[in-house]
Design an enzyme around this catalytic site. Structure first.
Site, PDB file in Angstrom:
ATOM      1  N   VAL A   1       6.534  -9.329  -0.030  1.00 43.85           N
ATOM      2  CA  VAL A   1       6.482  -9.363   1.296  1.00 43.85           C
ATOM      3  C   VAL A   1       5.614  -8.183   1.938  1.00 43.85           C
ATOM      4  CG1 VAL A   1       7.581  -9.517   3.503  1.00 43.85           C
ATOM      5  CG2 VAL A   1       8.672 -10.608   1.540  1.00 43.85           C
TER       6      VAL A   1
ATOM      7  N   ILE B   1      10.295 -20.053   8.502  1.00 49.21           N
ATOM      8  CA  ILE B   1      10.544 -20.839   9.506  1.00 49.21           C
ATOM      9  C   ILE B   1      10.734 -20.294  10.881  1.00 49.21           C
ATOM     10  CG2 ILE B   1      12.239 -22.748  10.189  1.00 49.21           C
ATOM     11  CD1 ILE B   1      12.542 -23.383   7.174  1.00 49.21           C
TER      12      ILE B   1
ATOM     13  N   GLY C   1       9.110 -18.574 -11.178  1.00 44.37           N
ATOM     14  CA  GLY C   1       9.270 -17.539 -10.123  1.00 44.37           C
ATOM     15  C   GLY C   1      10.135 -17.696  -9.029  1.00 44.37           C
TER      16      GLY C   1
ATOM     17  N   LYS D   1      22.612 -15.423   5.054  1.00 43.44           N
ATOM     18  CA  LYS D   1      21.909 -16.136   6.221  1.00 43.44           C
ATOM     19  C   LYS D   1      22.905 -16.684   7.261  1.00 43.44           C
ATOM     20  CE  LYS D   1      17.974 -16.306   3.139  1.00 43.44           C
ATOM     21  NZ  LYS D   1      17.278 -17.084   1.979  1.00 43.44           N
TER      22      LYS D   1
HETATM   23  P1  NDP Z   1      10.062  -6.384  -3.634  1.00 39.07           P
HETATM   24  O1  NDP Z   1      11.289  -6.018  -4.656  1.00 39.07           O
HETATM   25  O2  NDP Z   1       8.899  -7.124  -4.127  1.00 39.07           O
HETATM   26  O3  NDP Z   1       9.460  -5.117  -2.812  1.00 39.07           O
HETATM   27  C1  NDP Z   1      10.158  -4.058  -2.352  1.00 39.07           C
HETATM   28  C2  NDP Z   1       9.346  -2.943  -2.055  1.00 39.07           C
HETATM   29  O4  NDP Z   1      10.248  -1.894  -1.628  1.00 39.07           O
HETATM   30  C3  NDP Z   1       8.562  -2.077  -3.186  1.00 39.07           C
HETATM   31  O5  NDP Z   1       7.275  -2.119  -3.011  1.00 39.07           O
HETATM   32  C4  NDP Z   1       9.338  -1.026  -3.658  1.00 39.07           C
HETATM   33  O6  NDP Z   1       8.427   0.037  -4.022  1.00 39.07           O
HETATM   34  C5  NDP Z   1       9.915  -0.716  -2.114  1.00 39.07           C
HETATM   35  N1  NDP Z   1      11.279   0.239  -2.238  1.00 39.07           N
HETATM   36  C6  NDP Z   1      12.328  -0.376  -2.706  1.00 39.07           C
HETATM   37  N2  NDP Z   1      13.192   0.845  -2.819  1.00 39.07           N
HETATM   38  C7  NDP Z   1      12.545   1.637  -2.294  1.00 39.07           C
HETATM   39  C8  NDP Z   1      12.861   2.920  -2.045  1.00 39.07           C
HETATM   40  N3  NDP Z   1      14.175   3.628  -2.213  1.00 39.07           N
HETATM   41  N4  NDP Z   1      11.769   3.970  -1.380  1.00 39.07           N
HETATM   42  C9  NDP Z   1      10.729   3.481  -1.163  1.00 39.07           C
HETATM   43  N5  NDP Z   1      10.356   2.259  -1.426  1.00 39.07           N
HETATM   44  C10 NDP Z   1      11.213   1.324  -1.995  1.00 39.07           C
HETATM   45  O7  NDP Z   1      10.753  -6.989  -2.398  1.00 39.07           O
HETATM   46  P2  NDP Z   1      10.480  -8.350  -1.801  1.00 39.07           P
HETATM   47  O8  NDP Z   1       9.028  -8.136  -0.767  1.00 39.07           O
HETATM   48  O9  NDP Z   1      10.512  -9.652  -2.099  1.00 39.07           O
HETATM   49  O10 NDP Z   1      11.530  -8.353  -0.444  1.00 39.07           O
HETATM   50  C11 NDP Z   1      11.778  -7.437   0.591  1.00 39.07           C
HETATM   51  C12 NDP Z   1      12.654  -7.706   1.849  1.00 39.07           C
HETATM   52  O11 NDP Z   1      12.176  -9.138   2.132  1.00 39.07           O
HETATM   53  C13 NDP Z   1      14.058  -8.029   1.163  1.00 39.07           C
HETATM   54  O12 NDP Z   1      14.855  -7.537   1.991  1.00 39.07           O
HETATM   55  C14 NDP Z   1      14.302  -9.625   0.899  1.00 39.07           C
HETATM   56  O13 NDP Z   1      15.707  -9.968   1.079  1.00 39.07           O
HETATM   57  C15 NDP Z   1      13.369 -10.079   2.041  1.00 39.07           C
HETATM   58  N6  NDP Z   1      12.824 -11.353   1.850  1.00 39.07           N
HETATM   59  C16 NDP Z   1      12.017 -11.642   0.948  1.00 39.07           C
HETATM   60  C17 NDP Z   1      11.466 -12.837   0.674  1.00 39.07           C
HETATM   61  C18 NDP Z   1      10.699 -13.313  -0.367  1.00 39.07           C
HETATM   62  O14 NDP Z   1      10.230 -14.521  -0.341  1.00 39.07           O
HETATM   63  N7  NDP Z   1      10.225 -12.217  -1.408  1.00 39.07           N
HETATM   64  C19 NDP Z   1      11.778 -13.811   1.640  1.00 39.07           C
HETATM   65  C20 NDP Z   1      12.411 -13.502   2.646  1.00 39.07           C
HETATM   66  C21 NDP Z   1      13.117 -12.355   3.034  1.00 39.07           C
HETATM   67  P3  NDP Z   1       8.007   0.033  -5.408  1.00 39.07           P
HETATM   68  O15 NDP Z   1       6.936  -1.132  -5.437  1.00 39.07           O
HETATM   69  O16 NDP Z   1       7.238   1.244  -5.477  1.00 39.07           O
HETATM   70  O17 NDP Z   1       9.054  -0.208  -6.558  1.00 39.07           O
HETATM   71  N1  HSE Z   2      16.061 -16.330  -3.089  1.00 41.77           N
HETATM   72  C1  HSE Z   2      15.566 -16.841  -1.783  1.00 41.77           C
HETATM   73  C2  HSE Z   2      15.641 -18.102  -1.882  1.00 41.77           C
HETATM   74  C3  HSE Z   2      14.396 -15.998  -1.330  1.00 41.77           C
HETATM   75  O1  HSE Z   2      15.557 -18.768  -3.069  1.00 41.77           O
HETATM   76  O2  HSE Z   2      15.509 -18.834  -0.895  1.00 41.77           O
HETATM   77  C4  HSE Z   2      14.524 -16.039   0.309  1.00 41.77           C
HETATM   78  O3  HSE Z   2      15.467 -15.396   0.824  1.00 41.77           O
END
Ligand code: NDP
Ligand code: HSE
Length: 443
Positions: A20, A144, A195, A213
């Site tokens: 994200v 959404i 994925g 949620k």
């Molecule tokens: P990712 O695991 O892809 O990314 C997490 C990021 O946070 C990475 O860049 C990581 O750094 C960084 N990070 C994690 N822990 C630390 C820390 N302790 N200090 C500094 N940086 C940190 O997660 P997503 O992008 O998939 O998800 C992010 C949020 O969005 C979550 O809360 C998720 O539930 C929410 N979300 C995600 C969706 C999705 O489709 N992916 C949909 C809706 C909500 P590094 O890269 O260096 O490891």
């Molecule tokens: N794992 C979640 C899903 C990602 O499948 O909908 C979004 O929260």
């Protein structure tokens, strides 16, 4: 005449640059003119906190995030921000960093449903104390728009019920089972290959993600605080290809639903919040939600039924919701004041799982001989559970061993009564097996 000075840029600190975060960074870096026009001041990406500054961050279509923006010092970054965007996930250090930002008077945007469902009350309290925004459109159903419609557009109405397909992975799995007749394990493997599902699919398959949620949706819809522990949760692990096939035969599809509803008067009732697989009638709008898509169906007194549909996950769709919040938070930061507050004026008791009221479909194997149906019906009547429909497939067509399939759909009943009824039915001599008990929603 002195020249009118242009407003100073609003500094955005991005915590996380994964699926994200990379897309949020791109959205800010690629659209400075649009964002400045919508906010009324330039929006500047002050930095991005990550664990490793060495990894190259690039979007799926090749936009490279400048490495000089990356830092491992999240605290220092937060301290110089007007708006903090938390997309790192997990409870810590996200909670502490958000708390730090709010205390310092920065607005916060987060997509972190797990954190909000577990620690939301204290964070909203901190935002209220500081008089700043804590926005979370992306935390429920990705792209959404559902948080703002419930919180703002329906603020003058009474929401009665929310039914949501809020987990794309499980919807993909159940849809595969429906269209291809495969068992759950195979459908999960396909979700992993594409994925959607993680290597450990527990959070999705066992309903934890949907329950977080559901807690957020219920809190918004009923202006109360519903915590994750209040949500009755059952995942899809027990759903078989045969359940899905039977659902089809009776005019339903199986969906993992997040349900939040008021039972009793809308201003003085109880609320039931639960996540479980449910039979949804073929003609209900939620039955048409295919693949990994999400949808939320809302029933409100004035508005009537409303349906919100779209992509519930993925970097770009989720970043769209995050960026909308960034614009709102930055705009309010510039103009002063605060948006519609978290309303927590109501204190509805949350019912335990056994007190939920719903319809059920019970599928059982019985000895195919005279009087058995009457015996089973008698047990339901004794327990005050009213039958809506009965369908029997006789041993001649179904099974030459003299065993028939009986599918009973009930009228609305309390979960506790239904469980007691099923236990009593299972003890009847002609009953060979209770094959499945599924709730029926949306009819
Ligand atoms: P990712 O695991 O892809 O990314 C997490 C990021 O946070 C990475 O860049 C990581 O750094 C960084 N990070 C994690 N822990 C630390 C820390 N302790 N200090 C500094 N940086 C940190 O997660 P997503 O992008 O998939 O998800 C992010 C949020 O969005 C979550 O809360 C998720 O539930 C929410 N979300 C995600 C969706 C999705 O489709 N992916 C949909 C809706 C909500 P590094 O890269 O260096 O490891
Ligand atoms: N794992 C979640 C899903 C990602 O499948 O909908 C979004 O929260």
């Amino acid at each position: 005449m002195p020249e009118k000075s242009s407003p100073s840029p609003l500094r955005v600190a991005l915590l996380g640059c994964g699926v994200v975060g990379t897309e949020v960074a791109r959205g800010i870096l690629q659209n400075p003119i649009d964002l400045a026009a919508r906010v009324g001041a330039p929006v500047e990406l002050a930095g991005i906190a990550v664990r490793s500054v060495d990894a190259v961050r690039v979007t799926d279509d090749g936009f490279v995030i400048p490495s000089e923006l990356l830092t491992t010092d999240a605290e220092a970054l937060v301290d110089r921000a007007d708006v903090v965007v938390e997309v790192m996930g997990g409870i810590e250090p996200a909670r502490t960093l958000i708390g730090r930002a709010l205390e310092a008077g920065a607005a916060v945007v987060t997509a972190n449903k797990a954190l909000l469902a577990e620690r939301g009350p204290e964070l909203f309290e901190a935002a209220d104390q500081a008089g700043v925004d804590l926005l979370f459109e992306a935390a429920v159903a990705g792209a959404i728009p559902i948080v703002r419609p419930i919180r703002e557009s329906l603020a003058g109405d009474h929401v009665r019920r929310v039914l949501g397909i809020v987990n794309g992975t499980t919807n993909f799995v159940l849809d595969k089972m429906t269209t291809e007749g495969v068992e759950l394990d195979q459908a999960v493997k396909e979700a992993q290959a594409l994925g959607y599902a993680e290597a450990d699919p527990t959070a999705d398959v066992d309903g934890f993600d949907a329950a977080a949620k559901a807690a957020i949706l219920a809190s918004l819809a009923f202006h109360t605080r519903v915590a994750l522990k209040d949500v009755a949760r059952e995942g899809i692990r027990g759903v078989t290809a045969a359940d899905v096939a039977w659902a089809k035969r009776t005019g339903h599809v199986i969906k993992l639903l997040a349900v939040a509803e008021v039972i009793g008067p809308v201003d003085d009732g109880d609320i039931s919040v639960r996540v479980h697989p449910a039979l949804v009638p073929d003609d209900h709008p939620l039955a048409a939600v295919r693949g990994a898509f999400n949808a939320v169906f809302v029933e409100a007194d004035g508005a009537g039924p409303l349906m919100f549909y779209g992509q519930g996950a993925g970097g770009r769709p989720t970043a769209s919701a995050v960026l909308g919040d960034v614009v709102s938070a930055a705009r309010r930061r510039l103009t002063g004041g605060k948006g519609v507050r978290e309303s927590k004026g109501q204190a509805f008791p949350v019912l335990p799982a056994e007190a939920a009221i719903t319809r059920f479909q019970v599928r059982l194997a019985i000895a195919d001989r005279p009087g058995v149906l009457a015996q089973v019906a008698g047990v339901l009547a004794e327990h005050g559970v009213s039958i809506d429909t009965v369908r029997q497939t006789s041993s001649h067509t179904e099974d030459q061993s003299g065993i028939a399939n009986l599918v009973i759909t009930t009228h609305a009943a309390r979960e506790a009564s239904l469980r007691a009824t099923v236990d009593a039915v299972a003890r009847l001599e002609p009953v060979r097996q209770i094959i499945s008990v599924l709730r029926v929603e949306g009819s």
